[in-house]
Design a protein around this motif. Structure first.
Motif, PDB file in Angstrom:
ATOM      1  N   GLU A 192      -3.605 -22.104   0.634  1.00 44.36           N
ATOM      2  CA  GLU A 192      -5.069 -22.197   0.529  1.00 44.36           C
ATOM      3  C   GLU A 192      -5.518 -23.651   0.393  1.00 44.36           C
ATOM      4  O   GLU A 192      -6.492 -24.067   1.032  1.00 44.36           O
ATOM      5  CB  GLU A 192      -5.575 -21.378  -0.655  1.00 44.36           C
ATOM      6  CG  GLU A 192      -7.087 -21.422  -0.791  1.00 44.36           C
ATOM      7  CD  GLU A 192      -7.602 -20.537  -1.905  1.00 44.36           C
ATOM      8  OE1 GLU A 192      -8.372 -21.045  -2.744  1.00 44.36           O
ATOM      9  OE2 GLU A 192      -7.246 -19.339  -1.931  1.00 44.36           O
ATOM     10  N   ASN A 193      -4.818 -24.433  -0.430  1.00 41.19           N
ATOM     11  CA  ASN A 193      -5.200 -25.840  -0.600  1.00 41.19           C
ATOM     12  C   ASN A 193      -5.016 -26.630   0.685  1.00 41.19           C
ATOM     13  O   ASN A 193      -5.850 -27.476   1.039  1.00 41.19           O
ATOM     14  CB  ASN A 193      -4.391 -26.466  -1.740  1.00 41.19           C
ATOM     15  CG  ASN A 193      -4.895 -26.060  -3.104  1.00 41.19           C
ATOM     16  OD1 ASN A 193      -6.088 -26.157  -3.387  1.00 41.19           O
ATOM     17  ND2 ASN A 193      -3.998 -25.596  -3.959  1.00 41.19           N
ATOM     18  N   ILE A 194      -3.943 -26.366   1.392  1.00 40.56           N
ATOM     19  CA  ILE A 194      -3.683 -27.068   2.649  1.00 40.56           C
ATOM     20  C   ILE A 194      -4.761 -26.730   3.679  1.00 40.56           C
ATOM     21  O   ILE A 194      -5.231 -27.601   4.423  1.00 40.56           O
ATOM     22  CB  ILE A 194      -2.274 -26.701   3.163  1.00 40.56           C
ATOM     23  CG1 ILE A 194      -1.207 -27.338   2.255  1.00 40.56           C
ATOM     24  CG2 ILE A 194      -2.070 -27.141   4.601  1.00 40.56           C
ATOM     25  CD1 ILE A 194       0.164 -26.724   2.404  1.00 40.56           C
ATOM     26  N   THR A 195      -5.180 -25.472   3.690  1.00 37.27           N
ATOM     27  CA  THR A 195      -6.247 -25.064   4.616  1.00 37.27           C
ATOM     28  C   THR A 195      -7.564 -25.729   4.252  1.00 37.27           C
ATOM     29  O   THR A 195      -8.303 -26.198   5.126  1.00 37.27           O
ATOM     30  CB  THR A 195      -6.389 -23.533   4.606  1.00 37.27           C
ATOM     31  OG1 THR A 195      -5.146 -22.933   4.991  1.00 37.27           O
ATOM     32  CG2 THR A 195      -7.479 -23.086   5.566  1.00 37.27           C
ATOM     33  N   ARG A 196      -7.876 -25.786   2.948  1.00 40.39           N
ATOM     34  CA  ARG A 196      -9.103 -26.456   2.496  1.00 40.39           C
ATOM     35  C   ARG A 196      -9.142 -27.907   2.967  1.00 40.39           C
ATOM     36  O   ARG A 196     -10.187 -28.429   3.343  1.00 40.39           O
ATOM     37  CB  ARG A 196      -9.188 -26.424   0.968  1.00 40.39           C
ATOM     38  CG  ARG A 196      -9.629 -25.123   0.338  1.00 40.39           C
ATOM     39  CD  ARG A 196      -9.562 -25.278  -1.180  1.00 40.39           C
ATOM     40  NE  ARG A 196      -9.859 -24.050  -1.888  1.00 40.39           N
ATOM     41  CZ  ARG A 196     -11.066 -23.702  -2.323  1.00 40.39           C
ATOM     42  NH1 ARG A 196     -12.090 -24.498  -2.093  1.00 40.39           N
ATOM     43  NH2 ARG A 196     -11.250 -22.570  -2.983  1.00 40.39           N
ATOM     44  N   LEU A 197      -7.978 -28.553   2.921  1.00 37.99           N
ATOM     45  CA  LEU A 197      -7.885 -29.969   3.277  1.00 37.99           C
ATOM     46  C   LEU A 197      -7.694 -30.183   4.778  1.00 37.99           C
ATOM     47  O   LEU A 197      -7.565 -31.327   5.215  1.00 37.99           O
ATOM     48  CB  LEU A 197      -6.731 -30.616   2.501  1.00 37.99           C
ATOM     49  CG  LEU A 197      -6.889 -30.648   0.978  1.00 37.99           C
ATOM     50  CD1 LEU A 197      -5.577 -31.037   0.314  1.00 37.99           C
ATOM     51  CD2 LEU A 197      -7.999 -31.602   0.563  1.00 37.99           C
ATOM     52  N   GLU A 198      -7.647 -29.074   5.532  1.00 34.77           N
ATOM     53  CA  GLU A 198      -7.489 -29.129   6.988  1.00 34.77           C
ATOM     54  C   GLU A 198      -6.207 -29.857   7.394  1.00 34.77           C
ATOM     55  O   GLU A 198      -6.182 -30.674   8.320  1.00 34.77           O
ATOM     56  CB  GLU A 198      -8.712 -29.779   7.643  1.00 34.77           C
ATOM     57  CG  GLU A 198     -10.015 -29.020   7.369  1.00 34.77           C
ATOM     58  CD  GLU A 198     -11.220 -29.648   8.041  1.00 34.77           C
ATOM     59  OE1 GLU A 198     -11.089 -30.779   8.560  1.00 34.77           O
ATOM     60  OE2 GLU A 198     -12.281 -29.002   8.063  1.00 34.77           O
ATOM     61  N   LEU A 199      -5.125 -29.536   6.669  1.00 33.11           N
ATOM     62  CA  LEU A 199      -3.834 -30.158   6.941  1.00 33.11           C
ATOM     63  C   LEU A 199      -2.800 -29.147   7.425  1.00 33.11           C
ATOM     64  O   LEU A 199      -1.602 -29.443   7.448  1.00 33.11           O
ATOM     65  CB  LEU A 199      -3.306 -30.855   5.669  1.00 33.11           C
ATOM     66  CG  LEU A 199      -4.132 -32.042   5.156  1.00 33.11           C
ATOM     67  CD1 LEU A 199      -3.630 -32.489   3.793  1.00 33.11           C
ATOM     68  CD2 LEU A 199      -4.079 -33.196   6.156  1.00 33.11           C
ATOM     69  N   GLN A 227      -2.012 -28.156  10.256  1.00 36.08           N
ATOM     70  CA  GLN A 227      -1.259 -28.553  11.453  1.00 36.08           C
ATOM     71  C   GLN A 227      -0.100 -29.487  11.111  1.00 36.08           C
ATOM     72  O   GLN A 227       0.837 -29.640  11.897  1.00 36.08           O
ATOM     73  CB  GLN A 227      -2.197 -29.246  12.462  1.00 36.08           C
ATOM     74  CG  GLN A 227      -3.324 -28.366  12.969  1.00 36.08           C
ATOM     75  CD  GLN A 227      -2.829 -27.093  13.627  1.00 36.08           C
ATOM     76  OE1 GLN A 227      -1.904 -27.128  14.435  1.00 36.08           O
ATOM     77  NE2 GLN A 227      -3.429 -25.965  13.272  1.00 36.08           N
ATOM     78  N   GLN A 228      -0.168 -30.120   9.935  1.00 34.76           N
ATOM     79  CA  GLN A 228       0.883 -31.062   9.525  1.00 34.76           C
ATOM     80  C   GLN A 228       1.873 -30.463   8.540  1.00 34.76           C
ATOM     81  O   GLN A 228       3.018 -30.910   8.466  1.00 34.76           O
ATOM     82  CB  GLN A 228       0.257 -32.301   8.866  1.00 34.76           C
ATOM     83  CG  GLN A 228      -0.370 -33.300   9.812  1.00 34.76           C
ATOM     84  CD  GLN A 228      -1.041 -34.412   9.041  1.00 34.76           C
ATOM     85  OE1 GLN A 228      -2.239 -34.388   8.790  1.00 34.76           O
ATOM     86  NE2 GLN A 228      -0.262 -35.408   8.649  1.00 34.76           N
ATOM     87  N   ILE A 229       1.441 -29.472   7.752  1.00 30.34           N
ATOM     88  CA  ILE A 229       2.268 -28.970   6.652  1.00 30.34           C
ATOM     89  C   ILE A 229       2.698 -27.539   6.932  1.00 30.34           C
ATOM     90  O   ILE A 229       1.876 -26.655   7.193  1.00 30.34           O
ATOM     91  CB  ILE A 229       1.504 -29.046   5.314  1.00 30.34           C
ATOM     92  CG1 ILE A 229       1.063 -30.490   5.038  1.00 30.34           C
ATOM     93  CG2 ILE A 229       2.373 -28.529   4.172  1.00 30.34           C
ATOM     94  CD1 ILE A 229       0.169 -30.643   3.827  1.00 30.34           C
ATOM     95  N   GLU A 230       3.997 -27.310   6.851  1.00 28.37           N
ATOM     96  CA  GLU A 230       4.587 -25.989   7.070  1.00 28.37           C
ATOM     97  C   GLU A 230       5.196 -25.497   5.763  1.00 28.37           C
ATOM     98  O   GLU A 230       5.813 -26.273   5.022  1.00 28.37           O
ATOM     99  CB  GLU A 230       5.666 -26.087   8.155  1.00 28.37           C
ATOM    100  CG  GLU A 230       6.384 -24.788   8.444  1.00 28.37           C
ATOM    101  CD  GLU A 230       7.518 -24.969   9.443  1.00 28.37           C
ATOM    102  OE1 GLU A 230       8.234 -23.987   9.704  1.00 28.37           O
ATOM    103  OE2 GLU A 230       7.692 -26.103   9.955  1.00 28.37           O
ATOM    104  N   LEU A 231       5.029 -24.217   5.459  1.00 26.05           N
ATOM    105  CA  LEU A 231       5.544 -23.636   4.224  1.00 26.05           C
ATOM    106  C   LEU A 231       6.725 -22.717   4.522  1.00 26.05           C
ATOM    107  O   LEU A 231       6.699 -21.963   5.501  1.00 26.05           O
ATOM    108  CB  LEU A 231       4.451 -22.839   3.508  1.00 26.05           C
ATOM    109  CG  LEU A 231       3.175 -23.600   3.152  1.00 26.05           C
ATOM    110  CD1 LEU A 231       2.188 -22.686   2.462  1.00 26.05           C
ATOM    111  CD2 LEU A 231       3.486 -24.795   2.265  1.00 26.05           C
ATOM    112  N   LYS A 232       7.753 -22.805   3.681  1.00 20.56           N
ATOM    113  CA  LYS A 232       8.920 -21.950   3.840  1.00 20.56           C
ATOM    114  C   LYS A 232       9.386 -21.439   2.481  1.00 20.56           C
ATOM    115  O   LYS A 232       9.362 -22.168   1.489  1.00 20.56           O
ATOM    116  CB  LYS A 232      10.069 -22.713   4.513  1.00 20.56           C
ATOM    117  CG  LYS A 232       9.830 -23.009   5.987  1.00 20.56           C
ATOM    118  CD  LYS A 232      11.095 -23.489   6.667  1.00 20.56           C
ATOM    119  CE  LYS A 232      10.880 -23.660   8.170  1.00 20.56           C
ATOM    120  NZ  LYS A 232      12.123 -24.097   8.861  1.00 20.56           N
TER     121      LYS A 232
END
Length: 389
Positions: A251-258, A260-265
């Motif tokens: 959710e935080n990564i989406t808020r920051l519009e990142l 496309q750069q950050i992948e979660l595993k």
């Protein structure tokens, strides 16, 4: 750094008698406390001194009165618990702990006892997280965020509910992160980045020449991955075992519009492959957590720290760097000497390229009444730049 919050596969039950009838309900405790064996009914007429005596004896009080009066009773129990921990003026002075380690264990023991006592004031939850009490707030959204969608009635402590409500406010308003120029919104049970000095270390440390990829081990809220992405790391892979942490980071990564750069595993420590930069902010204190949520702070036998160091060389590219963010509070408490940390680094085939230090500025460093004040006042947070020896 995230909390590891496993849930019990078999729901526990709590039992009590009310108006001559036996009752039972599902028991919920994020702290992992077992259901109390003795339960009495309490309401607005319940005396605080009686309630405190019962709670200290391990008897729980299932509340049937006004919700706001329950909050006042909990505050009264807390005052009595805090007063009990302070020796009376005419009483024999409390024994001064012989070592910082003894002070730490006594402090943890007192914290645990206080938590158990205050957790004895219970609330009934009906379908849809409804509280059947006068002047009860609407807690459905806060409980949905913390527990997920759960419709079955259950019983939980008022103290836990207040923590859930507080976490909802943290999640709604977020934590300002100067290094990002934005807010991070922590979830219930996920370590909140309120201690900004470790974030600033990651924001200022010199990046390796290869900025194509970084691993963030134990992503938590996603704050360090976001800092790395904003600094120009083209791709960041963040790992965690805790689903709450992964959802929070997403959710935080989406808020920051990142995104496309950050992948979660989902991973225990490292993902597959190698990276020129691997960052880890493990729990700082090698001690046993007293609840599942405390896994974000306490790392039994330094499991995560040692696992990160032991696996670092096989996941670094040639000339790659591992960044270990670690407080030395454990050293000041006598829980992990610096020599032991250095030995683990050497045993893992690593060398220290550099160490960047910063003193924390959180309020506890200046609180002389804190039993651990001496250790907190001396604490230093460091970013260790490590490379293959």
């Amino acid at each position: 750094m995230s909390a590891n919050t496993p849930t019990s596969p078999t729901p526990q039950q709590i039992h009590w008698e009310e108006n001559g009838v036996q009752h039972s309900a599902r028991w919920r405790s994020e702290a992992g406390m077992p259901p109390p064996k003795r339960v009495v009914i309490a309401d607005d007429r319940t005396n605080a001194d009686v309630a405190y005596r019962l709670a200290c004896e391990g008897t729980a009080l299932l509340w049937r009165g006004d919700f706001q009066n329950a909050r006042q009773l909990l505050q009264a129990l807390a005052r009595r618990a805090d007063h009990k921990s302070k020796p009376a003026r005419k009483a024999k002075p409390a024994k001064t702990p012989a070592t910082p380690t003894e002070a730490f264990h006594l402090h943890r023991q007192a914290q645990s006892q206080r938590a158990r006592t205050l957790a004895m004031l219970l609330l009934p939850f009906e379908d849809g997280y409804t509280l059947p009490l006068r002047r009860a707030p609407d807690v459905q959204l806060a409980c949905n965020e913390a527990y997920g969608r759960f419709e079955e009635p259950f019983v939980a402590s008022l103290r836990e509910l207040l923590g859930v409500i507080g976490a909802h406010e943290w999640r709604r308003t977020g934590v300002e992160i100067p290094a990002l120029g934005a807010r991070i919104h922590p979830y219930y049970g996920v370590f909140s980045p309120v201690r900004g000095e470790y974030v600033q270390l990651v924001a200022e440390a010199p990046l390796p020449s290869d900025t194509s990829l970084a691993f963030d081990i134990g992503i938590g809220t996603g704050v360090l991955s976001a800092v790395l992405a904003q600094r120009g790391i083209k791709r960041v892979v963040g790992t965690d075992q805790d689903q709450r942490a992964l959802s929070c980071a997403r959710e935080n990564i989406t808020r920051l519009e990142l995104e496309q750069q950050i992948e979660l595993k989902v991973a225990d420590l490292f993902p597959e492959g190698r990276a020129p930069l691997i960052v880890c902010n493990p729990p700082w204190v090698p001690a046993r957590p007293s609840s599942a949520i405390e896994h974000a702070v306490y790392d039994p036998e330094s499991r995560m720290l040692r696992g990160f160091l032991a696996g670092l060389t096989e996941h670094l590219t040639p000339r790659g760097e591992g960044w270990l963010i670690l407080s030395d509070l454990a050293e000041h408490l006598g829980l992990r000497p610096r020599a032991e940390l250095l030995a683990w680094i050497a045993e893992a085939g690593l060398k220290v390229v550099d160490r960047i230090d910063v003193r924390p500025t959180h309020p506890r460093t200046a609180d002389a009444s804190d039993p651990l004040h001496k250790a907190r006042a001396a604490e230093v947070t460091s970013l260790w730049r490590l490379a293959a020896a």
